[in-house]
Scaffold this active site. Structure first.
Site, PDB file in Angstrom:
ATOM      1  N   ASP A   1     -33.720  36.680 -21.127  1.00 12.68           N
ATOM      2  CA  ASP A   1     -35.178  36.809 -21.209  1.00 12.68           C
ATOM      3  C   ASP A   1     -35.575  37.672 -22.402  1.00 12.68           C
ATOM      4  O   ASP A   1     -34.926  38.687 -22.697  1.00 12.68           O
ATOM      5  CB  ASP A   1     -35.726  37.440 -19.928  1.00 12.68           C
ATOM      6  CG  ASP A   1     -35.488  36.570 -18.700  1.00 12.68           C
ATOM      7  OD1 ASP A   1     -35.271  35.354 -18.871  1.00 12.68           O
ATOM      8  OD2 ASP A   1     -35.518  37.106 -17.573  1.00 12.68           O
TER       9      ASP A   1
ATOM     10  N   ARG B   1     -29.040  33.334 -18.125  1.00 10.61           N
ATOM     11  CA  ARG B   1     -30.367  33.122 -18.699  1.00 10.61           C
ATOM     12  C   ARG B   1     -30.806  34.439 -19.333  1.00 10.61           C
ATOM     13  O   ARG B   1     -30.752  35.491 -18.689  1.00 10.61           O
ATOM     14  CB  ARG B   1     -31.376  32.709 -17.634  1.00 10.61           C
ATOM     15  CG  ARG B   1     -32.618  32.027 -18.213  1.00 10.61           C
ATOM     16  CD  ARG B   1     -33.745  31.892 -17.201  1.00 10.61           C
ATOM     17  NE  ARG B   1     -34.374  33.178 -16.944  1.00 10.61           N
ATOM     18  CZ  ARG B   1     -34.488  33.736 -15.742  1.00 10.61           C
ATOM     19  NH1 ARG B   1     -33.996  33.121 -14.673  1.00 10.61           N
ATOM     20  NH2 ARG B   1     -35.083  34.912 -15.601  1.00 10.61           N
TER      21      ARG B   1
ATOM     22  N   GLU C   1     -34.342  40.074  -2.816  1.00 10.83           N
ATOM     23  CA  GLU C   1     -34.558  38.699  -3.272  1.00 10.83           C
ATOM     24  C   GLU C   1     -33.841  37.687  -2.381  1.00 10.83           C
ATOM     25  O   GLU C   1     -33.632  36.542  -2.771  1.00 10.83           O
ATOM     26  CB  GLU C   1     -34.047  38.547  -4.708  1.00 10.83           C
ATOM     27  CG  GLU C   1     -34.708  39.475  -5.707  1.00 10.83           C
ATOM     28  CD  GLU C   1     -34.011  39.456  -7.049  1.00 10.83           C
ATOM     29  OE1 GLU C   1     -34.150  38.452  -7.774  1.00 10.83           O
ATOM     30  OE2 GLU C   1     -33.312  40.439  -7.378  1.00 10.83           O
TER      31      GLU C   1
ATOM     32  N   TYR D   1     -42.279  32.507  -8.355  1.00  8.42           N
ATOM     33  CA  TYR D   1     -41.836  31.682  -7.231  1.00  8.42           C
ATOM     34  C   TYR D   1     -42.943  30.939  -6.496  1.00  8.42           C
ATOM     35  O   TYR D   1     -42.678  30.287  -5.497  1.00  8.42           O
ATOM     36  CB  TYR D   1     -41.050  32.557  -6.244  1.00  8.42           C
ATOM     37  CG  TYR D   1     -39.843  33.203  -6.895  1.00  8.42           C
ATOM     38  CD1 TYR D   1     -38.810  32.416  -7.410  1.00  8.42           C
ATOM     39  CD2 TYR D   1     -39.745  34.580  -7.037  1.00  8.42           C
ATOM     40  CE1 TYR D   1     -37.713  32.987  -8.030  1.00  8.42           C
ATOM     41  CE2 TYR D   1     -38.648  35.166  -7.656  1.00  8.42           C
ATOM     42  CZ  TYR D   1     -37.642  34.370  -8.142  1.00  8.42           C
ATOM     43  OH  TYR D   1     -36.556  34.939  -8.769  1.00  8.42           O
TER      44      TYR D   1
ATOM     45  N   GLU E   1     -33.435  41.218 -20.643  1.00 11.20           N
ATOM     46  CA  GLU E   1     -32.313  41.264 -19.717  1.00 11.20           C
ATOM     47  C   GLU E   1     -31.572  39.939 -19.720  1.00 11.20           C
ATOM     48  O   GLU E   1     -32.064  38.925 -20.217  1.00 11.20           O
ATOM     49  CB  GLU E   1     -32.787  41.599 -18.300  1.00 11.20           C
ATOM     50  CG  GLU E   1     -33.690  40.555 -17.676  1.00 11.20           C
ATOM     51  CD  GLU E   1     -34.127  40.942 -16.275  1.00 11.20           C
ATOM     52  OE1 GLU E   1     -33.338  41.559 -15.542  1.00 11.20           O
ATOM     53  OE2 GLU E   1     -35.265  40.611 -15.900  1.00 11.20           O
TER      54      GLU E   1
ATOM     55  N   ASN F   1     -29.644  37.374 -16.974  1.00 12.87           N
ATOM     56  CA  ASN F   1     -29.446  37.025 -15.573  1.00 12.87           C
ATOM     57  C   ASN F   1     -28.164  36.218 -15.440  1.00 12.87           C
ATOM     58  O   ASN F   1     -28.063  35.120 -16.001  1.00 12.87           O
ATOM     59  CB  ASN F   1     -30.627  36.196 -15.059  1.00 12.87           C
ATOM     60  CG  ASN F   1     -31.947  36.922 -15.182  1.00 12.87           C
ATOM     61  OD1 ASN F   1     -32.340  37.649 -14.299  1.00 12.87           O
ATOM     62  ND2 ASN F   1     -32.627  36.731 -16.312  1.00 12.87           N
TER      63      ASN F   1
ATOM     64  N   SER G   1     -35.965  39.860 -10.768  1.00 12.02           N
ATOM     65  CA  SER G   1     -37.204  39.174 -10.377  1.00 12.02           C
ATOM     66  C   SER G   1     -38.443  40.053 -10.516  1.00 12.02           C
ATOM     67  O   SER G   1     -39.404  39.916  -9.759  1.00 12.02           O
ATOM     68  CB  SER G   1     -37.106  38.648  -8.932  1.00 12.02           C
ATOM     69  OG  SER G   1     -36.187  37.582  -8.854  1.00 12.02           O
TER      70      SER G   1
ATOM     71  N   GLY H   1     -32.115  31.735 -11.125  1.00  4.84           N
ATOM     72  CA  GLY H   1     -32.686  31.049  -9.968  1.00  4.84           C
ATOM     73  C   GLY H   1     -32.496  29.546 -10.043  1.00  4.84           C
ATOM     74  O   GLY H   1     -32.481  28.957 -11.118  1.00  4.84           O
TER      75      GLY H   1
END
Length: 313
Positions: free
Chosen positions: A258, A256, A17, A217, A271, A273, A147, A277
């Protein structure tokens, strides 16, 4: 404009990434330059220690996605150097990047997760064993990638076998989860006086697709519904679970979380993060803006928080 401190935005490296990380890094640096004169972008490479010391960096803003960098290794390096930094420390970073470890912690604290089976390369069970435990309709994931890299949705024996082999290209542990159909939602966490949940976001992609690397993205390939159109009790429950997930992994400053939200039943945590991003299509900055915090204010706040923490504040 503040001139008394030097900030290094660290990005890049050798993860899968790394290019996304560099985009995040440029966005963060550009926003910090609105309030600080001495901001540099530093690549995560063999000369990183020299770069940080020669530039007399006062605080680091890591914007690293994947391994190494998001797994606690770089955070430990900064701890050794004695340089304060934004975001979670070593243990929380290591816990969160490993989906198997994170799910074990969530389960210990009673947080809702999908039924799964952990597979190790040294003792890989047969596909029949996998199906007997988890079923045919599964999601196969590398344990330590972000990602959506290496993830495959499967519905039969052949697909599962192929997906497991593929996932082992990314590491020695693979997670096979029962597939939960539902809405893809996410909740950003911001630590201020208390640990706060930002507005819930529903992520929508075109029919027949999902929130994979391309849809994350590529501008226009996904839609962020803010706030998510959920019943009040469910909306509140998702935020509560996100705060709990942040806490039980010992995350710091921001994260963050999810989820998949099925039509019936509890939201399911996918998960956490620890370094969300920060690109133009990223979810966390969108949530902060919906909360009334501009991107420039957000990144400056994290820098000041890291500096204050280093001084015992």
């Amino acid at each position: 404009m503040r001139e008394d401190i030097s900030i290094a935005v660290v990005c890049g490296g050798k993860s899968r990434e790394c290019e996304v990380s560099r985009v995040s890094g440029r966005c963060v640096a550009g926003a910090l330059e609105k309030n600080y004169r001495n901001v540099i972008i530093v690549e995560l490479d063999e000369s990183i220690g020299k770069s940080l010391t020669e530039n007399r960096v006062d605080v680091v803003f890591p914007v690293l996605h994947g391994v190494p960098g998001e797994d606690g290794t770089f955070q430990g390096f900064l701890d050794v150097l004695g340089i304060p930094y934004v975001g979670s420390g070593v243990l929380a970073s290591a816990y969160a990047i490993d989906k198997v470890v994170a799910k074990a912690i969530f389960t210990k604290y009673g947080l809702p997760v999908a039924p799964d089976m952990v597979i190790e390369k040294t003792k890989c069970p047969s596909v029949k064993d996998i199906i007997d435990k988890v079923g045919y309709d599964v999601v196969v994931k590398p344990a330590g990638e972000g990602s959506a890299i290496g993830i495959t949705f499967c519905r039969d024996e052949r697909e599962i076998d192929k997906a497991v082999r593929k996932a082992f290209n990314y590491g020695d542990k693979v997670l096979v989860e029962k597939r939960i159909e539902g809405k893809e939602i996410t909740v950003g966490i911001l630590e201020r006086n208390n640990i706060e949940a930002l507005p819930v976001i529903e992520i929508r992609t075109p029919e027949g697709s999902w929130y994979d690397f391309e849809h994350r993205y590529t501008p226009g390939f996904s839609e962020h519904i803010i706030p998510a159109l959920l019943q009040k009790d469910i909306y509140k429950r998702v935020q509560e679970l996100a705060v709990m997930a942040h806490k039980v992994l010992s995350c710091r400053d921001l994260s963050r979380v999810d989820f998949i939200l099925p039509d019936k039943g509890e939201p399911v945590i996918l998960e956490v993060n620890t370094i969300p991003g920060m690109t133009p299509t990223s979810l966390y900055p969108d949530a902060a803006r919906a909360f009334g915090i501009s991107f420039e204010e957000l990144v400056a706040y994290f820098v000041e928080r890291a500096l204050k923490r280093s001084k015992g504040g």
